[in-house]
Design a protein around this motif. Structure first.
Motif, PDB file in Angstrom:
ATOM      1  N   VAL A  70      23.111  62.955  51.097  1.00 56.20           N
ATOM      2  CA  VAL A  70      23.710  62.138  50.033  1.00 56.20           C
ATOM      3  C   VAL A  70      22.625  61.343  49.304  1.00 56.20           C
ATOM      4  CG1 VAL A  70      25.193  60.111  49.661  1.00 56.20           C
ATOM      5  CG2 VAL A  70      26.003  62.000  51.101  1.00 56.20           C
ATOM      6  N   GLN A  71      21.674  60.772  50.055  1.00 60.02           N
ATOM      7  CA  GLN A  71      20.633  59.968  49.409  1.00 60.02           C
ATOM      8  C   GLN A  71      19.665  60.820  48.600  1.00 60.02           C
ATOM      9  OE1 GLN A  71      20.577  56.428  52.686  1.00 60.02           O
ATOM     10  NE2 GLN A  71      18.698  56.612  51.504  1.00 60.02           N
ATOM     11  N   ARG A  72      19.598  62.118  48.868  1.00 56.25           N
ATOM     12  CA  ARG A  72      18.766  63.017  48.051  1.00 56.25           C
ATOM     13  C   ARG A  72      19.519  63.518  46.822  1.00 56.25           C
ATOM     14  NH1 ARG A  72      17.127  67.930  50.615  1.00 56.25           N
ATOM     15  NH2 ARG A  72      15.012  67.803  49.818  1.00 56.25           N
ATOM     16  N   GLY A  73      20.764  63.096  46.651  1.00 50.70           N
ATOM     17  CA  GLY A  73      21.550  63.540  45.506  1.00 50.70           C
ATOM     18  C   GLY A  73      22.137  64.920  45.702  1.00 50.70           C
ATOM     19  N   VAL A  74      22.143  65.385  46.945  1.00 49.54           N
ATOM     20  CA  VAL A  74      22.662  66.714  47.279  1.00 49.54           C
ATOM     21  C   VAL A  74      24.063  66.560  47.872  1.00 49.54           C
ATOM     22  CG1 VAL A  74      22.332  68.638  48.895  1.00 49.54           C
ATOM     23  CG2 VAL A  74      20.368  67.714  47.632  1.00 49.54           C
ATOM     24  N   VAL A  75      24.956  67.480  47.530  1.00 52.28           N
ATOM     25  CA  VAL A  75      26.337  67.407  48.029  1.00 52.28           C
ATOM     26  C   VAL A  75      26.474  68.306  49.259  1.00 52.28           C
ATOM     27  CG1 VAL A  75      28.748  67.938  47.477  1.00 52.28           C
ATOM     28  CG2 VAL A  75      27.260  66.902  45.746  1.00 52.28           C
ATOM     29  N   ALA A 104      34.415  66.108  37.508  1.00 54.45           N
ATOM     30  CA  ALA A 104      33.951  65.338  38.662  1.00 54.45           C
ATOM     31  C   ALA A 104      33.710  66.258  39.855  1.00 54.45           C
ATOM     32  CB  ALA A 104      34.995  64.293  39.019  1.00 54.45           C
ATOM     33  N   LEU A 105      32.762  65.869  40.694  1.00 60.25           N
ATOM     34  CA  LEU A 105      32.525  66.581  41.956  1.00 60.25           C
ATOM     35  C   LEU A 105      32.382  65.546  43.065  1.00 60.25           C
ATOM     36  CD1 LEU A 105      31.917  69.537  43.073  1.00 60.25           C
ATOM     37  CD2 LEU A 105      29.542  68.742  43.208  1.00 60.25           C
ATOM     38  N   PRO A 106      33.246  65.596  44.098  1.00 56.29           N
ATOM     39  CA  PRO A 106      33.099  64.656  45.214  1.00 56.29           C
ATOM     40  C   PRO A 106      31.723  64.771  45.868  1.00 56.29           C
ATOM     41  CG  PRO A 106      35.228  65.763  45.302  1.00 56.29           C
ATOM     42  CD  PRO A 106      34.413  66.467  44.242  1.00 56.29           C
ATOM     43  N   VAL A 137      35.995  58.929  48.884  1.00 55.21           N
ATOM     44  CA  VAL A 137      34.700  59.576  48.688  1.00 55.21           C
ATOM     45  C   VAL A 137      34.223  59.357  47.249  1.00 55.21           C
ATOM     46  CG1 VAL A 137      33.537  61.827  48.625  1.00 55.21           C
ATOM     47  CG2 VAL A 137      35.185  61.322  50.440  1.00 55.21           C
ATOM     48  N   PRO A 138      32.958  58.904  47.069  1.00 53.16           N
ATOM     49  CA  PRO A 138      32.446  58.739  45.701  1.00 53.16           C
ATOM     50  C   PRO A 138      32.455  60.068  44.930  1.00 53.16           C
ATOM     51  CG  PRO A 138      30.931  57.802  47.323  1.00 53.16           C
ATOM     52  CD  PRO A 138      31.988  58.534  48.095  1.00 53.16           C
ATOM     53  N   GLN A 139      32.567  59.973  43.625  1.00 50.90           N
ATOM     54  CA  GLN A 139      32.593  61.169  42.777  1.00 50.90           C
ATOM     55  C   GLN A 139      31.338  61.211  41.916  1.00 50.90           C
ATOM     56  OE1 GLN A 139      35.463  63.345  42.185  1.00 50.90           O
ATOM     57  NE2 GLN A 139      36.675  62.375  43.800  1.00 50.90           N
ATOM     58  N   LEU A 140      30.783  62.396  41.755  1.00 53.86           N
ATOM     59  CA  LEU A 140      29.649  62.615  40.856  1.00 53.86           C
ATOM     60  C   LEU A 140      30.190  63.314  39.611  1.00 53.86           C
ATOM     61  CD1 LEU A 140      27.389  64.086  43.659  1.00 53.86           C
ATOM     62  CD2 LEU A 140      27.356  61.734  42.810  1.00 53.86           C
ATOM     63  N   THR A 141      29.366  63.362  38.561  1.00 53.28           N
ATOM     64  CA  THR A 141      29.809  64.060  37.339  1.00 53.28           C
ATOM     65  C   THR A 141      28.934  65.284  37.107  1.00 53.28           C
ATOM     66  OG1 THR A 141      30.508  61.949  36.420  1.00 53.28           O
ATOM     67  CG2 THR A 141      30.310  63.770  34.878  1.00 53.28           C
ATOM     68  N   LEU A 142      29.591  66.411  36.892  1.00 52.26           N
ATOM     69  CA  LEU A 142      28.878  67.660  36.624  1.00 52.26           C
ATOM     70  C   LEU A 142      28.475  67.748  35.152  1.00 52.26           C
ATOM     71  CD1 LEU A 142      31.194  70.047  38.689  1.00 52.26           C
ATOM     72  CD2 LEU A 142      28.875  69.275  39.301  1.00 52.26           C
ATOM     73  N   SER A 143      27.595  68.688  34.826  1.00 53.15           N
ATOM     74  CA  SER A 143      27.112  68.798  33.440  1.00 53.15           C
ATOM     75  C   SER A 143      28.220  69.212  32.471  1.00 53.15           C
ATOM     76  CB  SER A 143      25.959  69.798  33.361  1.00 53.15           C
ATOM     77  OG  SER A 143      26.415  71.068  33.771  1.00 53.15           O
TER      78      SER A 143
END
Ligand SMILES: NC(=O)C1=CN([C@@H]2O[C@H](COP(=O)(O)OP(=O)(O)OC[C@H]3O[C@@H](n4cnc5c(N)ncnc54)[C@H](OP(=O)(O)O)[C@@H]3O)[C@@H](O)[C@H]2O)C=CC1
Ligand SMILES: O=C(O)C(=O)[C@@H](O)[C@H](O)C(=O)CO
Length: 293
Positions: A237-242, A28-30, A18-24
């Motif tokens: 996912v495409q809206r940038g929402v988890v 990381a947040l999956p 699963v790709p990981q996003l970065t929080l402020s």
């Protein structure tokens, strides 16, 4: 396999990456997680362990779900290194008072039994009770004491977010709110993004209500050779929402993770946008007035 799907879901047998996003705050947040509302006891622990083995690295829980013990057991039983997993819990409205909030967070940590909680949220603002600033201050102190790693909120509207940021100078890393195609919350998602707050979607599949039988979504699913659930999760996912879909069975857990190898077109997104309804909330839980204890 989903009964609502129009095609066989893509269900790889090895764990999904699963790709990981970065929080402020730099953590990381999956990009997708597992919801656990109503997953309890041994069956709940099994479902969580299986999900982690399948590739889930974000697990959503709450003090009020009475399943933090089962979630902790699932994490331990999964045989995946604890450091790879982000576990969320939430502080309930009945414990917003500062001292009570800290005691409840300590209790959540004990119940999970897997060390500090990775992401702790204030579950609801409960604006009539009016103690959510205190609750937020308690989360800051819990982070300071090492009980939790990242802190955020759930069901907070911009007016609530503005208040806690003004009072403490600290913005939450996450706001977890109700989002599904009938209630996309475009403005809230944009407001959060503009303030560095990552939006998570609860009930991302509309709690398997009519959304999964929607003819527009079924047509898009047919065109992509995917299930409706996969189309909806890909839309998040495409809206940038988890999204944090809850699924008990291994097949559905796998199906819901398999959304990173295709894309919706602008025209698909426009068709899905047409499904929004002003009164699209599942249970009318408007955080401006709803109180949950
Ligand atoms: N912060 C908050 O206030 C709230 C947070 N939450 C969190 O969000 C999570 C998700 O929301 P939730 O309300 O559970 O609803 P979801 O939108 O995740 O829907 C869950 C339902 O969808 C079914 N389902 C899952 N995958 C599929 C699929 N591929 N095809 C068909 N049906 C499917 C599940 O069935 P089955 O389980 O049988 O597989 C279950 O009945 C919760 O579990 C909880 O962790 C939820 C509400 C409020
Ligand atoms: O599940 C949660 O996290 C909640 O906050 C609940 O309010 C949930 O939305 C619910 O439907 C309870 O009946």
């Amino acid at each position: 396999m989903s009964t609502h799907g129009t095609a066989s879901p893509t269900t790889p047998s090895s764990p999904v990456d699963v790709p990981q996003l970065t929080l402020s705050d730099g953590h990381a947040l999956p990009a997708i997680g597992l919801g656990t509302y109503r997953l309890r006891g041994a069956a709940g622990a099994d479902a969580v362990a299986r999900a982690i083995r399948t590739g889930y690295r974000l697990i959503d829980s709450a003090f009020s779900y009475e399943n933090e013990g089962a979630v902790g057991a699932g994490v331990r039983d999964s045989d995946v290194d604890r450091s790879e997993i982000t576990v969320t819990s939430k502080l309930p409205g009945r414990h917003h008072a500062y001292d009570q909030a800290l005691a409840a967070i300590e209790e959540s940590v004990y119940r999970m039994g897997i060390g500090p909680i990775d992401l702790m949220l204030v579950h609801w603002p409960n604006p009539l009770a009016g103690r959510y600033v205190e609750a937020w201050q308690a989360l800051l102190e819990a982070r300071e004491r090492g009980l939790v790693r990242s802190i955020g909120v759930s069901n907070f509207l911009p007016e609530h977010l503005e208040r806690i940021i003004a009072a403490t100078g600290v913005a939450p890393v996450v706001d977890q709110i109700e989002i599904h195609p009938r209630f996309p919350q475009d403005e809230a998602v944009r407001w959060n993004a503009d303030h560095g707050i990552r939006t998570e979607a609860w009930s991302p599949l509309g709690r398997a209500s009519g959304i999964l039988a929607d003819p527009v979504l079924q047509a898009i699913a047919r065109e992509h050779g995917r299930t409706v659930a996969q189309i909806v999760l890909r839309w998040h996912v495409q809206r940038g929402v988890v999204p944090i879909p809850k699924a008990a069975s291994p097949d559905r857990q796998r199906e819901n993770l398999a959304v990173f190898d295709f894309a919706l077109s602008e025209s698909d997104l426009a068709r899905i946008a047409e499904l929004a309804r002003p009164d699209g909330r599942l249970k009318g839980q408007d955080p401006a007035t709803y109180e949950e204890f």
